[in-house]
Design a protein around this motif. Structure first.
Motif, PDB file in Angstrom:
ATOM      1  N   VAL A 117      56.562 150.267 -53.499  1.00  0.00           N
ATOM      2  CA  VAL A 117      56.604 149.546 -52.226  1.00  0.00           C
ATOM      3  C   VAL A 117      57.279 148.185 -52.420  1.00  0.00           C
ATOM      4  CG1 VAL A 117      55.135 148.400 -50.517  1.00  0.00           C
ATOM      5  CG2 VAL A 117      54.680 150.759 -51.172  1.00  0.00           C
ATOM      6  N   TYR A 120      60.913 148.755 -52.532  1.00  0.00           N
ATOM      7  CA  TYR A 120      61.430 148.974 -51.186  1.00  0.00           C
ATOM      8  C   TYR A 120      61.566 147.648 -50.439  1.00  0.00           C
ATOM      9  CZ  TYR A 120      61.653 150.303 -46.300  1.00  0.00           C
ATOM     10  OH  TYR A 120      62.025 150.403 -44.984  1.00  0.00           O
ATOM     11  N   ASP A 121      60.573 146.786 -50.592  1.00  0.00           N
ATOM     12  CA  ASP A 121      60.628 145.458 -49.973  1.00  0.00           C
ATOM     13  C   ASP A 121      61.841 144.683 -50.469  1.00  0.00           C
ATOM     14  OD1 ASP A 121      59.569 143.085 -48.553  1.00  0.00           O
ATOM     15  OD2 ASP A 121      59.167 142.356 -50.583  1.00  0.00           O
ATOM     16  N   TYR A 123      64.589 145.976 -51.735  1.00  0.00           N
ATOM     17  CA  TYR A 123      65.768 146.672 -51.214  1.00  0.00           C
ATOM     18  C   TYR A 123      66.073 146.222 -49.786  1.00  0.00           C
ATOM     19  CZ  TYR A 123      68.348 150.390 -48.868  1.00  0.00           C
ATOM     20  OH  TYR A 123      69.248 151.083 -48.105  1.00  0.00           O
TER      21      TYR A 123
END
Length: 184
Positions: A117, A120-121, A123
Motif C-alpha cells: 500500500v 502504491y501511495d 506511485y
C-alpha cells in the motif's frame, strides 16, 4: 467420516536460544533492552507524527500503521520468551501456541500488505502528483488499511484452523523461542 484432531496434549516446550544459564542472563538482558527500545522508539515516532499537523498525510498514516504493527508483532513473541527465561519454565499451552502462531501470521501478512500500500501511495504521488489528493483521500487510506488488515486476519485464521487438524503425538519440543507455523 469426518477427520478431526484427537490430540490430547496440553502444552509444548519452547527450547529457546540456549540452555546455558550464563548466556540466558545475557540473552534476557539483550532482548529486554531491544524490546524496550523498539517499543519506545516506535511510540515516540507515532507521537511525533500525531502531534505535527504537517505530517498528517497518507504516507505518514501508513508509516504509523507500520510502526504500530511492529509493536504488535514483537509483543506477540518477545514477552513470552522473556517470561520463559525468567521463570526457567519453557512451556507454552496448546492454545497459547496456536494464538501466537495466529498473531505472528497476521502481523507478517499485514506488514507485507502495508508495504504494498505504501508503494502504491508513492506511485500515485510520483505518477499523478496533481491528482494525488483526490486519489489518496483519508477514506481511501483507511479503506486500504482495513483491507490489508482483513486479508491478514483471514489468512492467519485459515492457517491456524489448518493447524488444528494436525495431531501432535511425537516430539512436543519446539526448537525456537516462539511458536511458528513452519515448525509444526
Amino acid at each position: 467420516m469426518e477427520s478431526r484432531n484427537d490430540t490430547a496434549i496440553s502444552e509444548f516446550l519452547l527450547q529457546g536460544l540456549t540452555e546455558n544459564p550464563e548466556l540466558q542472563i545475557l540473552i534476557f538482558s539483550l532482548f529486554l533492552s531491544m524490546y524496550l527500545v523498539t517499543i519506545l522508539g516506535n511510540m515516540l515516532i507515532i507521537l511525533d507524527i500525531s502531534s505535527d499537523p504537517h505530517l498528517h498525510t497518507p504516507m505518514y498514516f501508513f508509516l504509523c500503521s507500520l510502526l504500530f504493527n511492529d509493536i504488535c508483532f514483537i509483543t506477540s513473541t518477545i514477552p513470552k520468551m522473556l517470561l520463559n527465561i525468567q521463570t526457567q519454565d519453557q512451556s507454552i499451552t496448546y492454545t497459547g501456541c496456536l494464538s501466537q502462531v495466529c498473531f505472528v501470521i497476521d502481523f507478517v501478512v499485514l506488514v507485507n500488505f502495508l508495504l504494498a500500500v505504501m508503494a502504491y501511495d508513492l506511485y500515485v504521488a510520483i505518477c499523478h502528483p496533481l491528482s494525488y489528493t483526490t486519489i489518496m483521500t483519508p477514506t481511501v487510506c483507511v479503506l486500504l488499511l482495513l483491507i490489508s488488515l482483513s486479508i491478514g486476519i483471514v489468512d492467519a485464521l485459515f492457517n491456524t484452523l489448518m493447524l488444528l487438524r494436525l495431531s501432535f503425538c511425537t516430539a512436543l519440543e519446539i526448537p525456537t523461542f516462539f511458536c511458528e507455523n513452519g515448525l509444526f
